[in-house]
Design a protein around this motif. Structure first.
Motif, PDB file in Angstrom:
ATOM      1  N   ASP A  92      26.024  35.037  39.895  1.00 54.25           N
ATOM      2  CA  ASP A  92      27.418  34.368  39.263  1.00 54.25           C
ATOM      3  C   ASP A  92      26.825  33.621  37.954  1.00 54.25           C
ATOM      4  N   VAL A  93      27.744  33.790  36.881  1.00 48.54           N
ATOM      5  CA  VAL A  93      27.413  32.897  35.695  1.00 48.54           C
ATOM      6  C   VAL A  93      27.502  31.544  36.234  1.00 48.54           C
ATOM      7  N   ALA A  94      27.235  30.767  34.795  1.00 42.52           N
ATOM      8  CA  ALA A  94      27.042  29.096  35.248  1.00 42.52           C
ATOM      9  C   ALA A  94      28.541  28.467  35.649  1.00 42.52           C
ATOM     10  N   TYR A  95      29.492  29.070  35.076  1.00 42.71           N
ATOM     11  CA  TYR A  95      30.854  28.624  35.371  1.00 42.71           C
ATOM     12  C   TYR A  95      31.033  28.230  36.894  1.00 42.71           C
ATOM     13  N   TRP A  96      30.708  29.100  37.583  1.00 46.58           N
ATOM     14  CA  TRP A  96      30.989  28.943  39.163  1.00 46.58           C
ATOM     15  C   TRP A  96      29.959  27.945  40.024  1.00 46.58           C
ATOM     16  N   LEU A  97      29.007  27.607  39.254  1.00 45.94           N
ATOM     17  CA  LEU A  97      28.073  26.465  39.686  1.00 45.94           C
ATOM     18  C   LEU A  97      28.709  24.887  39.643  1.00 45.94           C
ATOM     19  N   SER A  98      29.809  24.800  38.947  1.00 43.24           N
ATOM     20  CA  SER A  98      30.661  23.593  39.072  1.00 43.24           C
ATOM     21  C   SER A  98      31.147  23.303  40.654  1.00 43.24           C
ATOM     22  N   PRO A  99      30.942  22.344  41.103  1.00 40.96           N
ATOM     23  CA  PRO A  99      31.404  22.242  42.578  1.00 40.96           C
ATOM     24  C   PRO A  99      33.118  22.091  42.871  1.00 40.96           C
ATOM     25  N   GLY A 100      33.724  22.064  41.533  1.00 36.57           N
ATOM     26  CA  GLY A 100      35.230  21.997  41.479  1.00 36.57           C
ATOM     27  C   GLY A 100      35.784  23.463  41.491  1.00 36.57           C
ATOM     28  N   THR A 101      35.050  24.375  41.288  1.00 39.00           N
ATOM     29  CA  THR A 101      35.592  25.870  41.321  1.00 39.00           C
ATOM     30  C   THR A 101      35.649  26.246  42.732  1.00 39.00           C
ATOM     31  N   ARG A 102      36.536  27.387  42.780  1.00 34.19           N
ATOM     32  CA  ARG A 102      36.647  27.693  44.260  1.00 34.19           C
ATOM     33  C   ARG A 102      37.198  29.294  44.362  1.00 34.19           C
ATOM     34  N   ARG A 103      36.588  29.922  45.431  1.00 30.21           N
ATOM     35  CA  ARG A 103      37.024  31.496  45.629  1.00 30.21           C
ATOM     36  C   ARG A 103      37.363  31.609  46.799  1.00 30.21           C
ATOM     37  N   PHE A 104      37.812  32.762  47.251  1.00 29.70           N
ATOM     38  CA  PHE A 104      37.965  33.055  48.656  1.00 29.70           C
ATOM     39  C   PHE A 104      37.795  34.574  49.108  1.00 29.70           C
ATOM     40  N   LEU A 105      37.670  34.608  50.491  1.00 33.98           N
ATOM     41  CA  LEU A 105      37.084  36.078  50.646  1.00 33.98           C
ATOM     42  C   LEU A 105      37.813  36.090  52.293  1.00 33.98           C
TER      43      LEU A 105
END
Length: 432
Positions: A397-410
């Motif tokens: 993943d690129v750095a954007y997703w390293l921020s704890p506030g980001t979220r995704r789902f599966l």
């Protein structure tokens, strides 16, 4: 000389009285006293039997046994767990919402103190789990516990070696396990709870020199204590020998632990700065010390750049890396950004931050936001009660997703080469 001695004696007496007055006489969880504050009846002795009478005469057999209160110093800290002091924080994305998902608006919430694994669960940890599952369970149950090693396969890449070796080869022992679904991670947590508590039960009923609660035990005392509070061949919760359940952390717990805002405080609930990542500043490199300039996490730096140039590979990891490789955050947790994403307990909803409570928030199902509101059958939505949140960013993943506030789902039944997990546990009777 006599005058001086009298003055000294008065000072010593005054100090003694003052110290005695400072000591609280009120019972506490760790020192409940010898009698019940509700009934004024003596608690039973440590072996669960009624105490002797006033003149040292043993109580008659007709006398009912008293209520046993076992000695207790503190919660037993399970293996690999780190204490996370609870508090208030701003949950939500601090980066620009480049995905335009608007699914994690900022909101102030509070989280109770808890424990969390200092590292992601490793291949070695999971192989140990499989060993006991295969030994003690049916072939069907054992096969369901196996991670999906084919998550590494890509028809347009030569990742075949990872399919064969990543999970089982000794060279990858301390790398995070991947190819594990949310369901499998949850099953692992249940097994770990039972296994660790079984070991504690053996310590309680055996004859160790020291009990698992700390302090030396007299011969037979540990046996007597455990027999007094045994249920189904295991010490009861009241005994203090039983650890609370290992489980997946809630999204709020995970995000709070990742930010580790405890490291930004300077005076009386004031914080010097907010955090985009699990460390200070907006840079992804270490700003000081002998490791100055080195990357703080394992992530994809740019298109086609997973690690840097050979001979001076700053990132140091083409795929995943050992779980202790990168610096820990201020709570002492490793890889709360990068390496692998991590499953959390929550069901995914776009507006979770608007719905859940502001104390220990959790979305466990579709309550107040049922899945029938989303047009899954018409292929206009994918939202249902089997989607689980994952966070943290990964090696891919690129750095954007390293921020704890980001979220995704599966889907909770799915797995990838970019998602692993770690466990959490409630802290009982301790807030700091």
């Amino acid at each position: 000389m006599v005058k001086f001695s009298m003055k000294a004696a008065i000072w010593v007496l005054s100090a003694t009285v003052l110290i005695s007055a400072c000591k609280s006489k009120h019972p506490s969880s760790l020192n409940p006293g010898k009698k019940s504050t509700a009934t004024n009846v003596d608690f039973a002795s440590k072996n669960g039997k009624a105490k002797k009478g006033k003149k040292g005469v043993a109580a008659t057999s007709a006398e009912p046994e008293g209520f046993a209160v076992m000695p207790y110093k503190s919660q037993v800290v399970g293996p690999n767990l780190v204490f996370i002091e609870g508090g208030r924080f701003t949950m939500g994305a601090l980066e620009e919402d480049v995905m335009n998902s608007r699914d994690n608006r900022e909101r102030t919430v509070s989280v109770q103190s808890f424990y969390m694994d200092e590292t992601e669960i490793t291949n070695l940890n999971y192989l140990e789990y499989l060993h006991y599952v295969q030994r003690d369970s049916s072939a069907e149950v054992a096969s369901k516990a196996l991670p999906d090693t084919t998550v590494w396969y890509d028809p347009l890449s030569f990742n075949d070696s990872y399919v064969t070796y990543y999970f089982r080869h000794p060279g990858f022992r301390m790398y995070p396990v991947v190819g594990v679904s949310w369901v499998q991670a949850n099953d692992y947590s249940i097994w770990r709870t039972n296994f660790v508590n079984d070991n504690l039960a053996k310590q309680a009923t055996g004859k160790p020199k020291k009990s698992s609660l700390g302090g030396k035990k007299k011969k037979g005392q540990a046996m007597a204590e455990s027999e007094a509070l045994m249920t189904n061949a295991r010490p009861a919760v009241e005994s203090g020998y039983v650890l609370p359940n290992y489980r997946l952390p809630t999204e709020a717990e995970w995000e709070y632990a990742a930010k580790a805002m405890i490291g930004t405080q300077y005076a009386d609930e004031n914080q010097s700065n907010q955090r985009i990542y699990p460390w200070d500043g907006s840079s992804l490199r270490n700003p000081r010390g002998k490791h100055k300039g080195e990357m703080m996490a394992n992530f994809k730096r740019a298109k086609g750049d997973y690690a840097g140039i050979a001979g001076k590979s700053n990132d140091g990891a083409i795929i995943t890396e050992e779980v202790y490789k990168y610096p820990a955050n201020d709570f002492g947790l490793y890889n709360m950004a990068g390496n692998v994403n991590e499953w959390v307990y929550d069901v995914y909803r776009p507006l979770s931050s608007m719905d859940f409570k502001d104390l220990n928030p959790l979305r466990r199902d579709g309550f107040l936001d049922e899945e029938k509101r989303y047009d899954v059958k018409g292929n206009n939505s994918v939202i249902n009660d089997k989607l689980r949140v994952y966070k943290g960013g990964s090696w891919n993943d690129v750095a954007y997703w390293l921020s704890p506030g980001t979220r995704r789902f599966l889907s909770q039944d799915s797995s990838t080469a970019m998602i692993g997990f770690r466990c959490a546990m409630i802290s009982t009777g301790r807030n700091k």
